[in-house]
Design a protein around this motif. Structure first.
Motif, PDB file in Angstrom:
ATOM      1  N   VAL A 196      12.084  -2.093   5.491  1.00 41.88           N
ATOM      2  CA  VAL A 196      11.634  -1.510   6.747  1.00 41.88           C
ATOM      3  C   VAL A 196      10.662  -2.467   7.441  1.00 41.88           C
ATOM      4  O   VAL A 196       9.913  -3.187   6.782  1.00 41.88           O
ATOM      5  N   PHE A 197      10.701  -2.491   8.762  1.00 43.82           N
ATOM      6  CA  PHE A 197       9.705  -3.186   9.569  1.00 43.82           C
ATOM      7  C   PHE A 197       8.795  -2.121  10.157  1.00 43.82           C
ATOM      8  O   PHE A 197       9.266  -1.192  10.814  1.00 43.82           O
ATOM      9  N   ILE A 198       7.488  -2.218   9.889  1.00 44.22           N
ATOM     10  CA  ILE A 198       6.547  -1.229  10.418  1.00 44.22           C
ATOM     11  C   ILE A 198       5.568  -1.883  11.384  1.00 44.22           C
ATOM     12  O   ILE A 198       5.300  -3.075  11.323  1.00 44.22           O
ATOM     13  N   LYS A 199       5.034  -1.041  12.284  1.00 42.43           N
ATOM     14  CA  LYS A 199       4.013  -1.469  13.242  1.00 42.43           C
ATOM     15  C   LYS A 199       2.964  -0.366  13.312  1.00 42.43           C
ATOM     16  O   LYS A 199       3.287   0.804  13.429  1.00 42.43           O
ATOM     17  N   LEU A 200       1.710  -0.769  13.226  1.00 45.45           N
ATOM     18  CA  LEU A 200       0.609   0.180  13.386  1.00 45.45           C
ATOM     19  C   LEU A 200       0.591   0.677  14.827  1.00 45.45           C
ATOM     20  O   LEU A 200       0.584  -0.130  15.762  1.00 45.45           O
ATOM     21  N   VAL A 201       0.621   2.003  15.023  1.00 49.69           N
ATOM     22  CA  VAL A 201       0.650   2.560  16.379  1.00 49.69           C
ATOM     23  C   VAL A 201      -0.507   3.519  16.670  1.00 49.69           C
ATOM     24  O   VAL A 201      -0.753   3.834  17.830  1.00 49.69           O
ATOM     25  N   ASP A 202      -1.209   3.993  15.644  1.00 47.21           N
ATOM     26  CA  ASP A 202      -2.257   4.974  15.882  1.00 47.21           C
ATOM     27  C   ASP A 202      -3.117   5.115  14.632  1.00 47.21           C
ATOM     28  O   ASP A 202      -2.750   4.648  13.553  1.00 47.21           O
ATOM     29  N   VAL A 203      -4.251   5.787  14.792  1.00 50.01           N
ATOM     30  CA  VAL A 203      -5.107   6.177  13.677  1.00 50.01           C
ATOM     31  C   VAL A 203      -5.419   7.650  13.888  1.00 50.01           C
ATOM     32  O   VAL A 203      -5.775   8.069  14.989  1.00 50.01           O
ATOM     33  N   ASP A 204      -5.246   8.470  12.826  1.00 52.00           N
ATOM     34  CA  ASP A 204      -5.480   9.905  12.998  1.00 52.00           C
ATOM     35  C   ASP A 204      -6.976  10.223  12.941  1.00 52.00           C
ATOM     36  O   ASP A 204      -7.814   9.345  12.739  1.00 52.00           O
ATOM     37  N   SER A 205      -7.309  11.491  13.109  1.00 53.21           N
ATOM     38  CA  SER A 205      -8.707  11.918  13.181  1.00 53.21           C
ATOM     39  C   SER A 205      -9.464  11.696  11.877  1.00 53.21           C
ATOM     40  O   SER A 205     -10.691  11.689  11.864  1.00 53.21           O
ATOM     41  N   ARG A 206      -8.738  11.479  10.784  1.00 52.89           N
ATOM     42  CA  ARG A 206      -9.368  11.241   9.482  1.00 52.89           C
ATOM     43  C   ARG A 206      -9.408   9.755   9.131  1.00 52.89           C
ATOM     44  O   ARG A 206      -9.729   9.389   8.019  1.00 52.89           O
ATOM     45  N   GLY A 207      -9.054   8.900  10.096  1.00 54.07           N
ATOM     46  CA  GLY A 207      -9.132   7.459   9.871  1.00 54.07           C
ATOM     47  C   GLY A 207      -7.948   6.857   9.145  1.00 54.07           C
ATOM     48  O   GLY A 207      -8.014   5.721   8.691  1.00 54.07           O
ATOM     49  N   ARG A 208      -6.851   7.596   9.068  1.00 56.03           N
ATOM     50  CA  ARG A 208      -5.654   7.090   8.382  1.00 56.03           C
ATOM     51  C   ARG A 208      -4.703   6.492   9.422  1.00 56.03           C
ATOM     52  O   ARG A 208      -4.460   7.087  10.462  1.00 56.03           O
ATOM     53  N   GLU A 209      -4.174   5.315   9.095  1.00 55.60           N
ATOM     54  CA  GLU A 209      -3.279   4.622  10.013  1.00 55.60           C
ATOM     55  C   GLU A 209      -1.918   5.298  10.083  1.00 55.60           C
ATOM     56  O   GLU A 209      -1.409   5.800   9.082  1.00 55.60           O
ATOM     57  N   ILE A 210      -1.328   5.287  11.287  1.00 55.80           N
ATOM     58  CA  ILE A 210       0.026   5.793  11.507  1.00 55.80           C
ATOM     59  C   ILE A 210       0.892   4.584  11.857  1.00 55.80           C
ATOM     60  O   ILE A 210       0.569   3.823  12.768  1.00 55.80           O
ATOM     61  N   TYR A 211       1.973   4.418  11.109  1.00 57.42           N
ATOM     62  CA  TYR A 211       2.886   3.298  11.288  1.00 57.42           C
ATOM     63  C   TYR A 211       4.224   3.801  11.813  1.00 57.42           C
ATOM     64  O   TYR A 211       4.672   4.888  11.444  1.00 57.42           O
ATOM     65  N   LEU A 212       4.876   3.007  12.642  1.00 62.88           N
ATOM     66  CA  LEU A 212       6.156   3.365  13.234  1.00 62.88           C
ATOM     67  C   LEU A 212       7.225   2.380  12.803  1.00 62.88           C
ATOM     68  O   LEU A 212       7.000   1.179  12.769  1.00 62.88           O
TER      69      LEU A 212
ATOM     70  N   GLY B 117       0.814  -1.203   0.000  1.00 61.32           N
ATOM     71  CA  GLY B 117       0.000   0.000   0.000  1.00 61.32           C
ATOM     72  C   GLY B 117       0.847   1.253   0.000  1.00 61.32           C
ATOM     73  O   GLY B 117       2.042   1.217   0.287  1.00 61.32           O
ATOM     74  N   LYS B 118       0.212   2.367  -0.337  1.00 66.73           N
ATOM     75  CA  LYS B 118       0.889   3.657  -0.368  1.00 66.73           C
ATOM     76  C   LYS B 118       0.894   4.270   1.022  1.00 66.73           C
ATOM     77  O   LYS B 118      -0.078   4.168   1.762  1.00 66.73           O
ATOM     78  N   VAL B 119       2.016   4.919   1.349  1.00 66.07           N
ATOM     79  CA  VAL B 119       2.155   5.648   2.607  1.00 66.07           C
ATOM     80  C   VAL B 119       2.923   6.925   2.356  1.00 66.07           C
ATOM     81  O   VAL B 119       3.590   7.071   1.332  1.00 66.07           O
ATOM     82  N   LYS B 120       2.833   7.840   3.304  1.00 61.17           N
ATOM     83  CA  LYS B 120       3.590   9.084   3.257  1.00 61.17           C
ATOM     84  C   LYS B 120       4.466   9.140   4.488  1.00 61.17           C
ATOM     85  O   LYS B 120       3.995   8.882   5.601  1.00 61.17           O
ATOM     86  N   LEU B 121       5.756   9.451   4.321  1.00 62.03           N
ATOM     87  CA  LEU B 121       6.659   9.604   5.457  1.00 62.03           C
ATOM     88  C   LEU B 121       6.351  10.964   6.067  1.00 62.03           C
ATOM     89  O   LEU B 121       6.511  11.991   5.420  1.00 62.03           O
ATOM     90  N   VAL B 122       5.867  10.966   7.321  1.00 61.48           N
ATOM     91  CA  VAL B 122       5.391  12.213   7.924  1.00 61.48           C
ATOM     92  C   VAL B 122       6.260  12.757   9.040  1.00 61.48           C
ATOM     93  O   VAL B 122       6.138  13.925   9.405  1.00 61.48           O
ATOM     94  N   ALA B 123       7.141  11.933   9.620  1.00 62.08           N
ATOM     95  CA  ALA B 123       7.977  12.432  10.712  1.00 62.08           C
ATOM     96  C   ALA B 123       9.198  11.546  10.911  1.00 62.08           C
ATOM     97  O   ALA B 123       9.172  10.361  10.618  1.00 62.08           O
TER      98      ALA B 123
ATOM     99  N   GLY C  65      -0.677   6.112   6.436  1.00 65.25           N
ATOM    100  CA  GLY C  65      -1.345   5.427   5.331  1.00 65.25           C
ATOM    101  C   GLY C  65      -2.444   6.301   4.757  1.00 65.25           C
ATOM    102  O   GLY C  65      -2.743   7.387   5.256  1.00 65.25           O
ATOM    103  N   PHE C  66      -3.052   5.804   3.710  1.00 62.31           N
ATOM    104  CA  PHE C  66      -4.190   6.482   3.113  1.00 62.31           C
ATOM    105  C   PHE C  66      -5.449   5.719   3.519  1.00 62.31           C
ATOM    106  O   PHE C  66      -5.378   4.548   3.893  1.00 62.31           O
ATOM    107  N   ARG C  67      -6.582   6.354   3.489  1.00 60.74           N
ATOM    108  CA  ARG C  67      -7.818   5.685   3.922  1.00 60.74           C
ATOM    109  C   ARG C  67      -7.988   4.354   3.206  1.00 60.74           C
ATOM    110  O   ARG C  67      -7.663   4.223   2.031  1.00 60.74           O
ATOM    111  N   ASN C  68      -8.490   3.382   3.957  1.00 62.46           N
ATOM    112  CA  ASN C  68      -8.758   2.038   3.436  1.00 62.46           C
ATOM    113  C   ASN C  68      -7.501   1.299   2.987  1.00 62.46           C
ATOM    114  O   ASN C  68      -7.544   0.482   2.087  1.00 62.46           O
ATOM    115  N   THR C  69      -6.350   1.628   3.578  1.00 63.48           N
ATOM    116  CA  THR C  69      -5.099   0.948   3.263  1.00 63.48           C
ATOM    117  C   THR C  69      -4.501   0.409   4.552  1.00 63.48           C
ATOM    118  O   THR C  69      -3.546   0.949   5.076  1.00 63.48           O
ATOM    119  N   ARG C  70      -5.038  -0.634   5.091  1.00 61.90           N
ATOM    120  CA  ARG C  70      -4.547  -1.230   6.343  1.00 61.90           C
ATOM    121  C   ARG C  70      -3.423  -2.196   6.022  1.00 61.90           C
ATOM    122  O   ARG C  70      -3.606  -3.148   5.281  1.00 61.90           O
TER     123      ARG C  70
END
Length: 126
Positions: free
Chosen positions: A104-120, A55-61, A80-85
């Motif tokens: 990269v090894f990623i782990k889901l750590v949060d979901v933002d107010s717009r329903g997009r997953e945040i991975y660490l 899936g597509k993701v954006k590096l945010v921090a 992540g983008f909506r509907n991309t778990r």
């Protein structure tokens, strides 16, 4: 490379992978990338390809955790983008902006107010 977050997950990434044939074809082992490399990529979009899903993701921090004993540890966050778990795991990160591709090894750590997953992803560099 071993990765470990402040939340206690551990994963291992293969050192290298085959590029998917689009975007940048420069492949760099994750352990060669430092915090400054990831800070330069903040705002860039990547495609994460896993063994059975992608899936597509954006590096945010990119934030430093600690810098002691000559070792720098830092977190990289992807959104992540909506509907991309994406399940926790190893991924090959490719992009279209000329940045190097890496594993990269990623782990889901949060979901933002717009329903997009945040991975660490967590990195350490000597």
């Amino acid at each position: 490379m071993q990765t470990q977050s402040r939340r206690g997950f551990i994963g291992s990434c293969a050192a290298g992978f085959v590029a998917l044939g689009f975007g940048s074809t420069k492949v760099v082992a994750s352990e060669q990338l430092g915090m400054g490399d990831f800070q330069a990529m903040v705002g860039s979009r990547f495609y994460l390809a896993g063994s059975s899903v992608g899936g597509k993701v954006k590096l945010v921090a990119c934030d430093e955790i600690s810098s002691a004993s000559g070792m720098s540890q830092f977190d990289v966050r992807f959104r992540g983008f909506r509907n991309t778990r994406l399940p926790d795991g190893n991924y090959a990160a490719t992009n279209w902006s000329g940045h190097p591709n890496f594993d990269v090894f990623i782990k889901l750590v949060d979901v933002d107010s717009r329903g997009r997953e945040i991975y660490l992803a967590n990195f350490a560099q000597m």
